[in-house]
Design a protein around this motif. Structure first.
Motif, PDB file in Angstrom:
ATOM      1  N   THR A 171     -40.225  71.972  40.373  1.00  8.83           N
ATOM      2  CA  THR A 171     -41.777  72.081  39.119  1.00  8.83           C
ATOM      3  C   THR A 171     -42.548  71.651  39.943  1.00  8.83           C
ATOM      4  O   THR A 171     -43.450  73.002  39.348  1.00  8.83           O
ATOM      5  N   ALA A 172     -42.949  71.024  40.600  1.00  6.52           N
ATOM      6  CA  ALA A 172     -43.811  70.482  41.714  1.00  6.52           C
ATOM      7  C   ALA A 172     -44.846  72.408  42.334  1.00  6.52           C
ATOM      8  O   ALA A 172     -45.884  72.682  41.867  1.00  6.52           O
ATOM      9  N   VAL A 173     -43.428  73.196  43.042  1.00  8.36           N
ATOM     10  CA  VAL A 173     -43.641  73.812  43.690  1.00  8.36           C
ATOM     11  C   VAL A 173     -44.232  75.370  42.730  1.00  8.36           C
ATOM     12  O   VAL A 173     -45.539  75.687  42.540  1.00  8.36           O
ATOM     13  N   ARG A 174     -43.484  75.616  41.767  1.00 10.79           N
ATOM     14  CA  ARG A 174     -44.180  75.931  40.698  1.00 10.79           C
ATOM     15  C   ARG A 174     -45.066  76.605  40.027  1.00 10.79           C
ATOM     16  O   ARG A 174     -45.650  77.073  39.721  1.00 10.79           O
ATOM     17  N   GLY A 175     -45.444  74.946  39.750  1.00  9.13           N
ATOM     18  CA  GLY A 175     -46.397  74.293  39.108  1.00  9.13           C
ATOM     19  C   GLY A 175     -47.915  74.504  39.446  1.00  9.13           C
ATOM     20  O   GLY A 175     -48.559  75.547  39.038  1.00  9.13           O
ATOM     21  N   MET A 176     -47.923  74.572  41.358  1.00  3.99           N
ATOM     22  CA  MET A 176     -49.318  74.949  41.694  1.00  3.99           C
ATOM     23  C   MET A 176     -49.125  76.323  42.854  1.00  3.99           C
ATOM     24  O   MET A 176     -49.904  76.993  42.452  1.00  3.99           O
ATOM     25  N   ALA A 177     -48.147  77.401  42.562  1.00  2.19           N
ATOM     26  CA  ALA A 177     -48.031  78.295  42.727  1.00  2.19           C
ATOM     27  C   ALA A 177     -48.857  79.053  40.978  1.00  2.19           C
ATOM     28  O   ALA A 177     -49.435  79.476  41.378  1.00  2.19           O
ATOM     29  N   ALA A 178     -48.292  78.694  40.228  1.00  2.00           N
ATOM     30  CA  ALA A 178     -48.951  79.068  38.884  1.00  2.00           C
ATOM     31  C   ALA A 178     -50.652  79.008  38.345  1.00  2.00           C
ATOM     32  O   ALA A 178     -51.492  79.620  38.558  1.00  2.00           O
TER      33      ALA A 178
END
Length: 390
Positions: A70-77
Motif C-alpha cells: 500500500t505504501a509503495v503504490r501510495g507513494m508512487a501515486a
C-alpha cells in the motif's frame, strides 16, 4: 504606449497617443479575449485527495505485510499527483502574471481611472516609451551606418583579394621567365668548372712531360717535345674558352638582375596587399563603433521593456489590493480572483499530498519488509530441503 497585446514587449509599437486611442476603441473585445484565454481552470478539475490525507493501514502482521505494498503504490501515486499539481501551479501562476499585466494595461489606457498610482505609472510609462522610441531611432540609424560600413568593408576585401591575385599571377609569370635564364647560367657555371678542371689536368700533364724531357736521352727528346707542344696547345685552347663563358654570363646577368629586382618589388607589393586585406577584414574602428552603438541602443530598448513590465506588474498588484471601482477593470479583477482561487486550491492539494508522504508509517513498512524477507528465506529453505529429499 504599447499596452494593447500580450507580445507588446517584443515588437515595436506606435507612440502613446496612437496606442491609447486604439486601446479605448477595442478594449471590450481585447478584454473578452484576454479573460477567456487566461482565467483559471474549472474548479471541478482540481485534484482532490481521498478523505483523510493518509494511506489505509490495518493492525497485525498481515496488516504490516499489506501496508508495504500500500505504501509503495501510495507513494508512487502521490508523487505523480504532486508532479501534475506543480505543472498546474506553474501554468496558473503564469496566467495570473498575464492577467495582472492586462489589468495594469487596462488601467493605464483608461483615462477614467484617476488613482494616484495609476496616473504616476501612466506618466512614467509614457516617458519610458518616449525614451525607447529615441533608442529605436538611434539603433536604426546605427544599423544603417553599420550596413554601409560593412558594404564598404566587403568591397575593400574584394578589391584586396583581386589585387593579391593579380600580384601572384605576375609573380608566377616573372618566375617562369626567370627559370630559363637560371638554367642557362647554371650550365655556364658547370662549363666553367669543367674548363678549370681540364686546365688543371693539362698543367699536371705538362709538368710531367717537362720533367720527363729533362731526364730523357736525345732519342726520346723529339717525341717528348712533340707531346709537350700538343699538351700546351690543348691547354691554351681550354684557357681560351673562359673569356667566352664569362662573356655569355655577362650577357645573361642584366636580364636576370632585372627579373630578380621585379620579383623583390612584387614581394613587397604582395605583403602590402595582404596587410590591406587584413585591415579590411578587421573592419577598423568605425565598424566596431557602429556595432557598439547598435548594441547600446538594443540594450537600452530591452531595459525600457523590462522597466515597463516591472512597473505594470507592480501597478497590477497594487490594483488587486486596492480594487478600484471601475467598470473597465472589474472583469480583469474577477479573472484574477478566479485564478487566485485555483492557485489556492492547488496549493492546498500540494500540502495534502506532502502530508500523505509524511504520514507513511515507516515502522510498519520496515516490519512488513522484514517479514517479507523472512518469508522469502523460509520458502527458499523449504525448496532447498525438498530438492535434497528428492
Amino acid at each position: 504606449m504599447r499596452l494593447g497585446s500580450e507580445d507588446d514587449f517584443a515588437t515595436e509599437a506606435p507612440p502613446l497617443s496612437h496606442a491609447l486611442g486604439s486601446l479605448r476603441a477595442g478594449s471590450a473585445e481585447r478584454d473578452a479575449t484576454m479573460l477567456m484565454d487566461a482565467q483559471g481552470p474549472d474548479m471541478t478539475q482540481v485534484l482532490r485527495w481521498r478523505g483523510v490525507a493518509s494511506l489505509p493501514q490495518r493492525p497485525g502482521i498481515l496488516g504490516d505485510l499489506r501496508y508495504v505494498f500500500t505504501a509503495v503504490r501510495g507513494m508512487a501515486a502521490t508523487r505523480r499527483r504532486l508532479a501534475d499539481i506543480r505543472g498546474r501551479l506553474e501554468t496558473q501562476r503564469e496566467a495570473r502574471a498575464r492577467l495582472v499585466l492586462a489589468l495594469a494595461r487596462a488601467a493605464v489606457a483608461d483615462a477614467a481611472v484617476t488613482a494616484e498610482v495609476v496616473v504616476e505609472t501612466r506618466a512614467r510609462v509614457a516617458e519610458i516609451e518616449a525614451a525607447r522610441d529615441r533608442h529605436a531611432l538611434d539603433g536604426a540609424a546605427a544599423r544603417a551606418v553599420l550596413a554601409d560600413l560593412i558594404e564598404a568593408q566587403e568591397t575593400a576585401e574584394l578589391a584586396a583579394a583581386a589585387e593579391i591575385a593579380q600580384i601572384e599571377e605576375e609573380v608566377a609569370e616573372v618566375q617562369a621567365t626567370l627559370v630559363p635564364f637560371e638554367v642557362a647560367e647554371e650550365d655556364l657555371r658547370r662549363h666553367a668548372r669543367a674548363v678549370q678542371a681540364t686546365v688543371k689536368r693539362q698543367d699536371r700533364r705538362i709538368r710531367g712531360l717537362e720533367k720527363k724531357l729533362a731526364q730523357s736521352n736525345p732519342e726520346q727528346a723529339g717525341a717528348l717535345q712533340a707531346e709537350l707542344a700538343a699538351a700546351r696547345a690543348e691547354r691554351e685552347g681550354e684557357v681560351q674558352k673562359t673569356p667566352q663563358i664569362e662573356a655569355a654570363r655577362d650577357e645573361l646577368a642584366p636580364q636576370m638582375d632585372e627579373l630578380r629586382v621585379r620579383l623583390n618589388e612584387l614581394d613587397s607589393e604582395l605583403a602590402a596587399a595582404e596587410e590591406r586585406a587584413k585591415a579590411a577584414a578587421a573592419g577598423g574602428d568605425e565598424v566596431a563603433e557602429a556595432r557598439a552603438r547598435c548594441e547600446q541602443a538594443e540594450e537600452a530598448g530591452q531595459r525600457a521593456i523590462v522597466e515597463i513590465r516591472e512597473r505594470l506588474a507592480g501597478l497590477g498588484e497594487e490594483l488587486c489590493l486596492s480594487r478600484p471601482e471601475n467598470a473597465s477593470l472589474a472583469p480583469h479583477l474577477a479573472a484574477i480572483d478566479r485564478c487566485d482561487s485555483s492557485i489556492g486550491a492547488l496549493e492546498r492539494n500540494t500540502i495534502e499530498g506532502r502530508h500523505v508522504l509524511q504520514a507513511i508509517d515507516r515502522g510498519a513498512v520496515l516490519r512488513g519488509s522484514l517479514l517479507l524477507a523472512a518469508l522469502a528465506l523460509a520458502l527458499a529453505a523449504l525448496g532447498w530441503l525438498a530438492l535434497g529429499l528428492l
